[in-house]
Design a protein around this motif. Structure first.
Motif, PDB file in Angstrom:
ATOM      1  N   SER A  90       0.803  -1.156  -0.043  1.00 42.78           N
ATOM      2  CA  SER A  90       0.085  -0.014  -0.030  1.00 42.78           C
ATOM      3  C   SER A  90       0.769   1.308  -0.143  1.00 42.78           C
ATOM      4  O   SER A  90       1.921   1.202   0.337  1.00 42.78           O
ATOM      5  N   ASP A  91       0.283   2.343  -0.554  1.00 48.54           N
ATOM      6  CA  ASP A  91       0.975   3.583  -0.637  1.00 48.54           C
ATOM      7  C   ASP A  91       1.656   4.013   0.669  1.00 48.54           C
ATOM      8  O   ASP A  91       2.872   4.452   0.673  1.00 48.54           O
ATOM      9  N   GLU A  92       0.805   3.756   1.787  1.00 48.92           N
ATOM     10  CA  GLU A  92       1.343   4.498   2.924  1.00 48.92           C
ATOM     11  C   GLU A  92       2.169   3.525   3.618  1.00 48.92           C
ATOM     12  O   GLU A  92       2.960   4.141   4.582  1.00 48.92           O
ATOM     13  N   SER A  93       2.547   2.308   3.073  1.00 49.76           N
ATOM     14  CA  SER A  93       3.737   1.397   3.682  1.00 49.76           C
ATOM     15  C   SER A  93       4.921   1.197   2.856  1.00 49.76           C
ATOM     16  O   SER A  93       5.573   0.230   3.397  1.00 49.76           O
ATOM     17  N   ARG A  94       4.799   2.005   1.790  1.00 56.34           N
ATOM     18  CA  ARG A  94       6.044   2.073   0.942  1.00 56.34           C
ATOM     19  C   ARG A  94       7.499   2.699   1.737  1.00 56.34           C
ATOM     20  O   ARG A  94       7.128   3.368   2.465  1.00 56.34           O
ATOM     21  N   ARG A  95       8.365   2.129   1.458  1.00 58.83           N
ATOM     22  CA  ARG A  95       9.850   2.649   1.804  1.00 58.83           C
ATOM     23  C   ARG A  95       9.975   2.305   3.347  1.00 58.83           C
ATOM     24  O   ARG A  95      10.723   3.070   4.022  1.00 58.83           O
ATOM     25  N   LYS A  96       9.332   1.289   3.879  1.00 57.79           N
ATOM     26  CA  LYS A  96       9.393   0.867   5.194  1.00 57.79           C
ATOM     27  C   LYS A  96       9.746  -0.482   5.417  1.00 57.79           C
ATOM     28  O   LYS A  96       9.567  -0.888   6.396  1.00 57.79           O
ATOM     29  N   GLY A  97      10.078  -1.098   4.383  1.00 55.70           N
ATOM     30  CA  GLY A  97      10.840  -2.413   4.547  1.00 55.70           C
ATOM     31  C   GLY A  97       9.790  -3.568   4.303  1.00 55.70           C
ATOM     32  O   GLY A  97      10.073  -4.787   4.475  1.00 55.70           O
ATOM     33  N   VAL A  98       8.512  -3.141   4.031  1.00 58.37           N
ATOM     34  CA  VAL A  98       7.379  -4.050   3.730  1.00 58.37           C
ATOM     35  C   VAL A  98       7.536  -5.055   2.611  1.00 58.37           C
ATOM     36  O   VAL A  98       7.421  -6.262   2.635  1.00 58.37           O
ATOM     37  N   GLY A  99       8.111  -4.450   1.344  1.00 55.04           N
ATOM     38  CA  GLY A  99       8.432  -5.034   0.317  1.00 55.04           C
ATOM     39  C   GLY A  99       9.589  -6.097   0.559  1.00 55.04           C
ATOM     40  O   GLY A  99       9.531  -7.193   0.000  1.00 55.04           O
ATOM     41  N   LYS A 100      10.558  -5.686   1.232  1.00 56.27           N
ATOM     42  CA  LYS A 100      11.739  -6.533   1.455  1.00 56.27           C
ATOM     43  C   LYS A 100      11.182  -7.701   2.440  1.00 56.27           C
ATOM     44  O   LYS A 100      11.473  -9.021   2.124  1.00 56.27           O
ATOM     45  N   ALA A 101      10.459  -7.387   3.470  1.00 58.05           N
ATOM     46  CA  ALA A 101      10.031  -8.471   4.363  1.00 58.05           C
ATOM     47  C   ALA A 101       9.023  -9.441   3.397  1.00 58.05           C
ATOM     48  O   ALA A 101       9.070 -10.878   3.858  1.00 58.05           O
ATOM     49  N   LEU A 102       8.205  -9.043   2.624  1.00 58.72           N
ATOM     50  CA  LEU A 102       7.340  -9.744   1.790  1.00 58.72           C
ATOM     51  C   LEU A 102       8.398 -10.927   0.971  1.00 58.72           C
ATOM     52  O   LEU A 102       8.019 -12.037   0.735  1.00 58.72           O
ATOM     53  N   ILE A 103       9.131 -10.186   0.159  1.00 65.30           N
ATOM     54  CA  ILE A 103       9.866 -11.247  -0.769  1.00 65.30           C
ATOM     55  C   ILE A 103      10.818 -12.058  -0.091  1.00 65.30           C
ATOM     56  O   ILE A 103      10.982 -13.201  -0.390  1.00 65.30           O
ATOM     57  N   SER A 104      11.181 -11.661   1.227  1.00 69.84           N
ATOM     58  CA  SER A 104      12.182 -12.437   2.004  1.00 69.84           C
ATOM     59  C   SER A 104      11.315 -13.724   2.481  1.00 69.84           C
ATOM     60  O   SER A 104      11.585 -14.863   2.330  1.00 69.84           O
ATOM     61  N   ALA A 105       9.897 -13.521   2.693  1.00 73.64           N
ATOM     62  CA  ALA A 105       9.103 -14.605   3.028  1.00 73.64           C
ATOM     63  C   ALA A 105       8.821 -15.475   2.020  1.00 73.64           C
ATOM     64  O   ALA A 105       8.939 -16.830   2.207  1.00 73.64           O
ATOM     65  N   ALA A 106       8.623 -15.106   0.814  1.00 74.38           N
ATOM     66  CA  ALA A 106       8.376 -15.750  -0.313  1.00 74.38           C
ATOM     67  C   ALA A 106       9.462 -16.718  -0.946  1.00 74.38           C
ATOM     68  O   ALA A 106       9.572 -17.769  -0.943  1.00 74.38           O
ATOM     69  N   LEU A 107      10.709 -16.054  -0.847  1.00 74.66           N
ATOM     70  CA  LEU A 107      11.776 -16.686  -0.896  1.00 74.66           C
ATOM     71  C   LEU A 107      12.451 -17.839   0.000  1.00 74.66           C
ATOM     72  O   LEU A 107      12.579 -18.882  -0.282  1.00 74.66           O
ATOM     73  N   GLU A 108      11.926 -17.583   1.356  1.00 76.30           N
ATOM     74  CA  GLU A 108      12.097 -18.661   2.196  1.00 76.30           C
ATOM     75  C   GLU A 108      11.280 -19.573   2.110  1.00 76.30           C
ATOM     76  O   GLU A 108      11.757 -21.022   2.274  1.00 76.30           O
ATOM     77  N   LYS A 109      10.112 -19.592   1.682  1.00 81.78           N
ATOM     78  CA  LYS A 109       9.160 -20.586   1.547  1.00 81.78           C
ATOM     79  C   LYS A 109       9.619 -21.430   0.298  1.00 81.78           C
ATOM     80  O   LYS A 109       9.715 -22.671   0.351  1.00 81.78           O
ATOM     81  N   ALA A 110      10.288 -20.774  -0.626  1.00 80.21           N
ATOM     82  CA  ALA A 110      10.574 -21.396  -2.088  1.00 80.21           C
ATOM     83  C   ALA A 110      11.838 -22.333  -1.396  1.00 80.21           C
ATOM     84  O   ALA A 110      11.829 -23.382  -2.095  1.00 80.21           O
ATOM     85  N   LYS A 111      12.638 -21.989  -0.824  1.00 80.73           N
ATOM     86  CA  LYS A 111      13.868 -22.602  -0.345  1.00 80.73           C
ATOM     87  C   LYS A 111      13.288 -23.777   0.346  1.00 80.73           C
ATOM     88  O   LYS A 111      14.079 -24.800   0.480  1.00 80.73           O
ATOM     89  N   GLY A 112      12.288 -23.644   1.138  1.00 80.10           N
ATOM     90  CA  GLY A 112      11.869 -24.883   2.184  1.00 80.10           C
ATOM     91  C   GLY A 112      10.962 -25.946   1.013  1.00 80.10           C
ATOM     92  O   GLY A 112      10.389 -26.960   1.744  1.00 80.10           O
ATOM     93  N   ILE A 113      10.722 -25.637   0.145  1.00 75.73           N
ATOM     94  CA  ILE A 113       9.757 -26.609  -0.837  1.00 75.73           C
ATOM     95  C   ILE A 113      11.058 -27.338  -1.812  1.00 75.73           C
ATOM     96  O   ILE A 113      11.581 -26.791  -2.525  1.00 75.73           O
ATOM     97  N   GLU A 114      10.922 -28.733  -1.436  1.00 70.47           N
ATOM     98  CA  GLU A 114      11.852 -29.598  -2.252  1.00 70.47           C
ATOM     99  C   GLU A 114      11.773 -29.434  -3.793  1.00 70.47           C
ATOM    100  O   GLU A 114      10.540 -29.445  -4.238  1.00 70.47           O
ATOM    101  N   GLY A 115      12.767 -29.235  -4.472  1.00 63.54           N
ATOM    102  CA  GLY A 115      12.846 -29.409  -5.722  1.00 63.54           C
ATOM    103  C   GLY A 115      12.905 -27.848  -6.517  1.00 63.54           C
ATOM    104  O   GLY A 115      13.114 -27.855  -7.619  1.00 63.54           O
ATOM    105  N   ILE A 116      12.510 -26.943  -5.850  1.00 65.32           N
ATOM    106  CA  ILE A 116      12.392 -25.569  -6.393  1.00 65.32           C
ATOM    107  C   ILE A 116      14.060 -24.957  -6.489  1.00 65.32           C
ATOM    108  O   ILE A 116      14.584 -24.837  -5.406  1.00 65.32           O
ATOM    109  N   GLU A 117      14.332 -24.731  -7.678  1.00 69.50           N
ATOM    110  CA  GLU A 117      15.720 -24.261  -7.992  1.00 69.50           C
ATOM    111  C   GLU A 117      15.839 -22.944  -8.444  1.00 69.50           C
ATOM    112  O   GLU A 117      16.895 -22.252  -8.408  1.00 69.50           O
ATOM    113  N   GLN A 118      14.591 -22.147  -8.923  1.00 68.65           N
ATOM    114  CA  GLN A 118      14.612 -20.936  -9.387  1.00 68.65           C
ATOM    115  C   GLN A 118      13.306 -20.296  -9.453  1.00 68.65           C
ATOM    116  O   GLN A 118      12.381 -20.852  -9.416  1.00 68.65           O
ATOM    117  N   ILE A 119      13.538 -18.931  -9.445  1.00 64.69           N
ATOM    118  CA  ILE A 119      12.082 -18.308  -9.205  1.00 64.69           C
ATOM    119  C   ILE A 119      12.403 -16.963 -10.320  1.00 64.69           C
ATOM    120  O   ILE A 119      13.280 -16.410 -10.438  1.00 64.69           O
TER     121      ILE A 119
END
Length: 165
Positions: A90-119
């Motif tokens: 959301s506009d009011e939450s930009r530049r506060k680390g929200v996007g970084k935290a979301l991408i981090s969570a998605a990548l951590e999930k991907a790393k935890g799924i067997e077989g995923i090698e690329q995003i």
């Protein structure tokens, strides 16, 4: 800020935020407000229960302020790949680390799924803040889709980005 997987209980808040995102930033999404405005919250709730789709939400004081979805490819020959789609803060939450935290969570999930090698992901070519965010995680542009989207009479290019885990 709290980041967690969305559940069907979050579907109404997600639907509201998604419609705002589609209206305010139409060139950032392949889908349109017109296509999604009549979808029920239950439609999204069903997605949140999929075993191939993982939508993370960012919450500030219990209010949903951003989301991102990780989609695992389902075809046998593509199961080593996943996609990041529907990223929004959301506009009011930009530049506060929200996007970084979301991408981090998605990548951590991907790393935890067997077989995923690329995003993979696609980003509107002039969206420099998003491209900087993705690059900070190691994503690299591997191609440009010229005139990928057309909104009324205006074309938008997309950069395709890839991260090897």
């Amino acid at each position: 800020m709290n980041i967690r997987l969305l559940t069907p209980n979050d579907s109404d808040a997600y639907r509201k935020m998604r419609l705002v995102a589609l209206q305010k930033h139409p060139s950032a999404f392949a889908s349109s407000y017109k296509e999604e405005k009549d979808r029920s919250a239950a439609f999204y709730g069903e997605r949140f229960q999929s075993e191939e789709s993982f939508t993370f939400g960012a919450f500030k004081e219990e209010k949903l302020t951003g989301s991102v979805t990780l989609l695992r490819e389902t075809k046998l020959k593509l199961k080593h790949r996943a996609l990041i789609v529907a990223m929004y803060v959301s506009d009011e939450s930009r530049r506060k680390g929200v996007g970084k935290a979301l991408i981090s969570a998605a990548l951590e999930k991907a790393k935890g799924i067997e077989g995923i090698e690329q995003i993979y992901l696609a980003v509107e070519s002039t969206n420099e803040p998003a491209k900087r965010l993705y690059s900070s995680f190691g994503f690299e542009v591997f191609g440009k889709d010229k005139k990928a989207m057309k909104i009324e009479d205006i074309y938008y290019d997309e950069d395709h980005m890839l991260l090897f885990l």
